[in-house]
Design a protein around this motif. Structure first.
Motif, PDB file in Angstrom:
ATOM      1  N   PHE A 152       0.878  -1.280   0.125  1.00 25.73           N
ATOM      2  CA  PHE A 152      -0.061  -0.049  -0.114  1.00 25.73           C
ATOM      3  C   PHE A 152       0.914   1.183   0.087  1.00 25.73           C
ATOM      4  O   PHE A 152       0.406   2.220  -0.894  1.00 25.73           O
TER       5      PHE A 152
ATOM      6  N   GLY B 291      -5.935   0.639   0.473  1.00 22.92           N
ATOM      7  CA  GLY B 291      -5.855   1.127   1.712  1.00 22.92           C
ATOM      8  C   GLY B 291      -7.285   0.850   2.509  1.00 22.92           C
ATOM      9  O   GLY B 291      -7.589   0.674   3.652  1.00 22.92           O
TER      10      GLY B 291
ATOM     11  N   LEU C 220      -3.284   4.836   8.572  1.00 21.84           N
ATOM     12  CA  LEU C 220      -4.111   4.394   7.220  1.00 21.84           C
ATOM     13  C   LEU C 220      -5.207   5.200   7.106  1.00 21.84           C
ATOM     14  O   LEU C 220      -5.254   5.424   5.661  1.00 21.84           O
TER      15      LEU C 220
ATOM     16  N   HIS D 285      -4.936   7.344   3.378  1.00 19.77           N
ATOM     17  CA  HIS D 285      -6.080   6.876   2.541  1.00 19.77           C
ATOM     18  C   HIS D 285      -6.892   8.068   1.998  1.00 19.77           C
ATOM     19  O   HIS D 285      -7.168   8.306   0.833  1.00 19.77           O
TER      20      HIS D 285
END
Length: 134
Positions: free
Chosen positions: A66, A76, A119, A123
Motif C-alpha cells: 500500500f 487502503g 492508514l 487513505h
C-alpha cells in the motif's frame, strides 16, 4: 507530515512481516516475546498462534504494498477494515479477559489505533489525489 506517517506505517509493516514469518516458520516460539512465554508446541493454542502469524505476514505485505503502490484507494480500504476489525477483536478480549490488562495488550492496542489513524490519513490524502477528469 505524510512522510512521517508513511515511515511509521513502513516500520509497522516490516515488523509484522518479519515477526509473523519468524513465528510461523520457526520450530519454537520466540522466547523473548512476552506473549509467547507459556505456549507449548503441538497444542491448539500453538496452531492458532501460527495461523494468526500468517495474518500478520499478509497484513505486513499488504501494508508495504500500500505504501509503495500507485493504487489510490483499494488497498487502503482493505487495510483500514482489517485493522479496524482486528482492534474490535482486541477490545472484545479486554472485555472478556478476567485477568486484567497486560502491558503487552495495552501497547498492541495503542499501536493498532495509531496504525488505523495513519492508514485513514494516508487513505484520505491519496483519495484527494485522484483525478476524476477523464
Amino acid at each position: 507530515m505524510t512522510k512521517i506517517i508513511k515511515g511509521y506505517l513502513f516500520l509497522i509493516g516490516l515488523f509484522s512481516l518479519i515477526m509473523g514469518s519468524w513465528v510461523m516458520l520457526s520450530p519454537n516460539f520466540i522466547s523473548w516475546y512476552p506473549a509467547f512465554d507459556d505456549i507449548q508446541r503441538d497444542t491448539s493454542l500453538a496452531i492458532f498462534v501460527r495461523t494468526i502469524s500468517g495474518v500478520f505476514v499478509a497484513s505486513g505485505y499488504i501494508l508495504l504494498r500500500f505504501i509503495f503502490s500507485s493504487s489510490k484507494v483499494q488497498l487502503g480500504t482493505v487495510l483500514i477494515y482489517l485493522c479496524a476489525f482486528t482492534l474490535v477483536g482486541k477490545f472484545c478480549g479486554f472485555v472478556y479477559d478476567t485477568n486484567g490488562f497486560q502491558q503487552h495488550d495495552v501497547i498492541a492496542s495503542i499501536l493498532g489505533i495509531l496504525t488505523l489513524i495513519g492508514l485513514y490519513v494516508i487513505h484520505r490524502h491519496r483519495k484527494n489525489l485522484i483525478n476524476y477528469d477523464l
